[in-house]
Write a protein that holds these residues in place. Structure first.
Motif, short mmCIF file in Angstrom:
data_model
loop_
_atom_site.label_atom_id
_atom_site.label_comp_id
_atom_site.label_asym_id
_atom_site.label_seq_id
_atom_site.Cartn_x
_atom_site.Cartn_y
_atom_site.Cartn_z
N LEU A 168 21.85 106.63 92.66
CA LEU A 168 22.40 106.86 91.53
C LEU A 168 22.88 108.05 91.33
O LEU A 168 21.82 108.68 91.21
CB LEU A 168 20.83 106.13 91.13
CG LEU A 168 21.70 106.25 89.53
CD1 LEU A 168 21.97 105.07 88.89
CD2 LEU A 168 19.34 105.63 88.28
N ALA A 169 23.54 108.14 90.55
CA ALA A 169 24.21 109.79 90.28
C ALA A 169 24.86 109.61 88.93
O ALA A 169 24.84 108.87 87.62
CB ALA A 169 25.24 110.55 91.80
N VAL A 170 23.57 111.31 88.66
CA VAL A 170 24.81 111.59 86.98
C VAL A 170 25.84 112.27 87.47
O VAL A 170 25.90 113.43 88.34
CB VAL A 170 23.08 112.50 86.50
CG1 VAL A 170 24.00 113.10 84.76
CG2 VAL A 170 21.81 112.09 86.71
N THR A 171 27.17 111.80 86.79
CA THR A 171 27.91 112.65 86.70
C THR A 171 27.87 113.67 86.19
O THR A 171 27.33 113.77 85.36
CB THR A 171 29.38 111.74 85.67
OG1 THR A 171 28.88 111.56 84.56
CG2 THR A 171 29.32 110.62 86.98
N HIS A 172 29.70 114.49 86.02
CA HIS A 172 28.96 115.55 86.14
C HIS A 172 29.43 115.34 83.73
O HIS A 172 29.49 116.87 83.40
CB HIS A 172 30.39 116.65 86.16
CG HIS A 172 30.31 117.19 87.57
ND1 HIS A 172 28.93 117.82 88.29
CD2 HIS A 172 30.87 117.22 88.46
CE1 HIS A 172 29.08 117.85 89.59
NE2 HIS A 172 30.09 117.41 90.17
N PHE A 173 30.53 114.33 83.57
CA PHE A 173 29.90 114.73 82.34
C PHE A 173 29.22 113.43 81.41
O PHE A 173 28.91 113.45 80.47
CB PHE A 173 31.60 114.19 81.94
CG PHE A 173 32.19 112.43 82.17
CD1 PHE A 173 31.56 111.38 81.59
CD2 PHE A 173 32.37 112.42 84.20
CE1 PHE A 173 31.56 110.18 82.30
CE2 PHE A 173 32.58 111.30 84.45
CZ PHE A 173 32.26 110.18 83.53
N GLY A 174 27.98 113.43 82.79
CA GLY A 174 26.67 112.93 81.84
C GLY A 174 26.43 111.34 82.14
O GLY A 174 24.80 110.96 81.74
N HIS A 175 27.09 110.68 82.82
CA HIS A 175 27.30 109.26 82.85
C HIS A 175 26.60 109.25 83.81
O HIS A 175 26.60 109.95 85.01
CB HIS A 175 28.95 108.68 83.27
CG HIS A 175 29.07 107.22 83.66
ND1 HIS A 175 28.09 106.16 82.49
CD2 HIS A 175 28.98 106.59 84.25
CE1 HIS A 175 27.95 104.77 82.63
NE2 HIS A 175 29.10 104.86 83.62
N ILE A 176 25.68 108.30 83.95
CA ILE A 176 24.38 107.71 84.70
C ILE A 176 25.38 106.66 85.70
O ILE A 176 24.44 105.29 84.97
CB ILE A 176 23.44 107.98 84.49
CG1 ILE A 176 22.96 108.96 84.35
CG2 ILE A 176 22.35 107.32 85.72
CD1 ILE A 176 21.48 108.88 84.04
N THR A 177 25.39 106.02 87.14
CA THR A 177 26.04 104.93 87.60
C THR A 177 25.68 104.90 88.67
O THR A 177 25.76 106.07 89.84
CB THR A 177 27.85 105.10 87.06
OG1 THR A 177 28.23 103.67 88.18
CG2 THR A 177 28.75 106.10 87.85
#
Length: 250
Positions: free
Chosen positions: A98-107
């Motif tokens: 489960l990752a936080v992308t560099h633009f803020g989306h968690i998926t």
């Protein structure tokens, strides 16, 4: 409100003018909202990569080994490396990433796709989906929502969500307005772009029969305050904080 898929779009390749291809096939009117799958945005922006582009480091190999032990399925550490590089943070490393992308989306897996990727192994999310939406918005002169499918806590199944938007606020704020009994609403902030993405996903579909864009006609934002807050800040995200302290046992 009507939601209509944009039919006849070809397989999108790097460098294609996505706005022009959509404009040729969709009759857009003032007030329409265009929802576009992140997959075709990524393809047009050259976000297709091979496993060879992500030589695995020590952390990626450890994550892959652990996931393989948990699931009993072979895991390529280069995929884990791609997720690491596309992420600001890995909140959970097992039993899935489960990752936080560099633009803020968690998926899950930083939204990296391994299906429907002609000419490569991996399709990454757009680097900045809202900037991508802004370019489409400027070219087509209608609000644009860039969508992806995502799982949800506490529920089975995936749904369409917004990862980028332009020309429309992310949410409309009902706080300070009254309900039918005259009581003042204190908490309701409606995630409009997520709801539009979900509506679009109902008609665009999934798999080999999917259509990557849809036009929403008849939606009215109304006389409400708007906000572009969609991704919770780290400071007020209590679920993220709890997951950091949680460790999978199995």
């Amino acid at each position: 409100m009507q939601v209509t898929p944009v039919a006849g779009l070809p397989e999108i390749r790097e460098g294609d003018d996505l706005a022009a291809l959509i404009d040729e096939r969709a009759v857009l009117q003032p007030g329409d909202v265009l929802c576009v799958a992140s997959t075709v945005v990524s393809k047009a922006e050259g976000r297709t990569f091979d496993f060879a582009d992500f030589p695995a480091g020590e952390r990626a190999r450890a994550i892959a080994d652990r996931l393989e032990a948990i699931t009993g399925e072979s895991k390529d550490p280069r995929f884990a490396q791609a997720v690491i590089e596309e992420s600001e943070e890995l909140i959970v490393e097992a039993p899935f990433i489960l990752a936080v992308t560099h633009f803020g989306h968690i998926t899950v897996n930083a939204g990296i796709d391994r299906s429907n990727v002609p000419g490569g192994d991996l399709l990454l999310l757009p680097e900045d989906p809202s900037a991508s939406a802004e370019r489409l918005h400027e070219a087509l002169d209608v609000p644009v929502v860039v969508t992806d499918t995502s799982g949800r806590p506490f529920r089975y199944g995936q749904r369409g969500v917004a990862v980028g938007w332009a020309g429309i606020p992310a949410s409309r704020d009902w706080r300070g307005e009254t309900d039918r009994e005259g009581r003042e609403m204190e908490a309701t902030v409606q995630s409009v772009v997520d709801e539009l993405a979900g509506a679009a996903n109902l008609v665009t579909g999934e798999g080999d029969g999917g259509t990557p864009a849809a036009v929403v006609r008849g939606f009215e934002f109304g006389d409400h305050e708007g906000s572009n807050n969609l991704f919770r800040s780290e400071a007020d995200d209590i679920v993220r904080a709890a997951l950091r302290e949680w460790e999978f046992e199995g």
